[in-house]
Design an enzyme around this catalytic site. Structure first.
Site, PDB file in Angstrom:
ATOM      1  N   ASP A  62      18.397  -6.726  -5.566  1.00 58.07           N
ATOM      2  CA  ASP A  62      17.504  -6.836  -6.725  1.00 58.07           C
ATOM      3  C   ASP A  62      16.105  -7.321  -6.359  1.00 58.07           C
ATOM      4  O   ASP A  62      15.210  -7.360  -7.197  1.00 58.07           O
ATOM      5  CB  ASP A  62      18.098  -7.746  -7.796  1.00 58.07           C
ATOM      6  CG  ASP A  62      18.334  -9.186  -7.312  1.00 58.07           C
ATOM      7  OD1 ASP A  62      17.895  -9.541  -6.198  1.00 58.07           O
ATOM      8  OD2 ASP A  62      18.979  -9.939  -8.058  1.00 58.07           O
ATOM      9  N   ASN A 103      12.643 -18.399 -14.135  1.00 57.56           N
ATOM     10  CA  ASN A 103      12.996 -17.539 -15.272  1.00 57.56           C
ATOM     11  C   ASN A 103      11.951 -17.602 -16.375  1.00 57.56           C
ATOM     12  O   ASN A 103      11.738 -16.610 -17.084  1.00 57.56           O
ATOM     13  CB  ASN A 103      14.378 -17.919 -15.814  1.00 57.56           C
ATOM     14  CG  ASN A 103      15.480 -17.497 -14.861  1.00 57.56           C
ATOM     15  OD1 ASN A 103      15.528 -16.361 -14.406  1.00 57.56           O
ATOM     16  ND2 ASN A 103      16.371 -18.434 -14.542  1.00 57.56           N
ATOM     17  N   SER A 136      19.590 -19.671 -10.950  1.00 55.87           N
ATOM     18  CA  SER A 136      20.383 -18.836 -10.047  1.00 55.87           C
ATOM     19  C   SER A 136      20.031 -19.042  -8.579  1.00 55.87           C
ATOM     20  O   SER A 136      20.870 -18.827  -7.699  1.00 55.87           O
ATOM     21  CB  SER A 136      20.206 -17.356 -10.403  1.00 55.87           C
ATOM     22  OG  SER A 136      18.835 -16.980 -10.327  1.00 55.87           O
ATOM     23  N   GLY A 138      20.069 -17.985 -14.853  1.00 51.31           N
ATOM     24  CA  GLY A 138      19.372 -17.606 -16.070  1.00 51.31           C
ATOM     25  C   GLY A 138      18.682 -18.731 -16.794  1.00 51.31           C
ATOM     26  O   GLY A 138      17.943 -18.497 -17.751  1.00 51.31           O
ATOM     27  N   HIS A 171      16.813 -12.320  -5.752  1.00 48.43           N
ATOM     28  CA  HIS A 171      17.694 -13.389  -5.287  1.00 48.43           C
ATOM     29  C   HIS A 171      17.910 -13.335  -3.777  1.00 48.43           C
ATOM     30  O   HIS A 171      18.230 -12.279  -3.241  1.00 48.43           O
ATOM     31  CB  HIS A 171      19.051 -13.292  -5.985  1.00 48.43           C
ATOM     32  CG  HIS A 171      18.966 -13.499  -7.460  1.00 48.43           C
ATOM     33  ND1 HIS A 171      18.879 -12.458  -8.363  1.00 48.43           N
ATOM     34  CD2 HIS A 171      18.940 -14.644  -8.189  1.00 48.43           C
ATOM     35  CE1 HIS A 171      18.807 -12.942  -9.587  1.00 48.43           C
ATOM     36  NE2 HIS A 171      18.837 -14.272  -9.513  1.00 48.43           N
TER      37      HIS A 171
END
Length: 196
Positions: free
Chosen positions: A170, A89, A23, A60, A173
């Site tokens: 969040d 991740n 991402s 992801g 990111h």
């Protein structure tokens, strides 16, 4: 599987930069044209470089996912340079660091065996995973870069991750305003690899 291919990718004879990422390279939470891979294509065009950028990044993805799809991507795009941006991740999910390292080794060797140059991008994870895990996680990138003599950016979110104004809500990111900074971090290591 859908790939975002920026302007210039339709030139099949152009030298190719292939980005295998998650991402952080897929432009999560923003318009595709705001992401650092798109800004990279724009920068190359402004400099009259013939390189095309193929952004094969999927939100992801872990190193396992990257390893699974790498052979097809290498075959399809025949890249001259690969930017490998994975691992975040794996770390955020607390996955096996041994398996992550093994996945990276297989990817690196597949890329090198094809004759492409490889740029490895390092990442850091939050400290709440414990000192032992986070230190070992970060060390893997450096060890692989040294072992395989790879061009390496230790933390391509430097100057971004510690600035709330450059992060999405969040806190994981980067936002659109962060993308030029990320590109600059990468460009310093990527530019010497460009042959035209």
């Amino acid at each position: 599987m859908v790939y975002f291919i920026p302007v210039g990718a339709e030139n099949q004879t152009a030298p190719t930069i292939l980005i295998i990422g998650d991402s952080l390279s897929a432009g999560y939470g923003m318009k595709a044209e705001e992401s650092w891979p798109h800004l990279l294509q724009k920068k190359l065009q402004e400099q009259k470089s013939s390189y095309r950028v193929i952004n094969d990044s999927i939100s992801g993805n872990t190193t396992h996912n990257g390893l699974s799809r790498l052979p097809d991507s290498l075959k399809q795009y025949q890249p001259d340079i690969v930017i490998l941006q994975l691992g975040g991740n794996d770390g955020l999910r607390g996955l096996s660091l041994k398996q992550m390292r093994d996945n990276f080794i297989q990817m690196i060797e597949k890329i090198q065996n094809q004759g492409a140059k490889l740029l490895l991008l390092g990442i850091k994870i939050p400290p709440n995973y414990g000192a032992a895990y986070t230190e070992r996680f970060e060390a893997i990138f450096l060890e692989l870069a040294e072992q395989y003599k790879l061009p390496f950016e230790a933390f391509f979110l430097a100057g971004v991750a510690d600035n709330p104004e450059l992060m999405q809500s969040d806190d994981i990111h980067p936002n659109a305003a962060a993308q030029p900074i990320m590109l600059n971090n990468i460009w310093q290591v990527l530019e010497p690899l460009l042959s035209d």
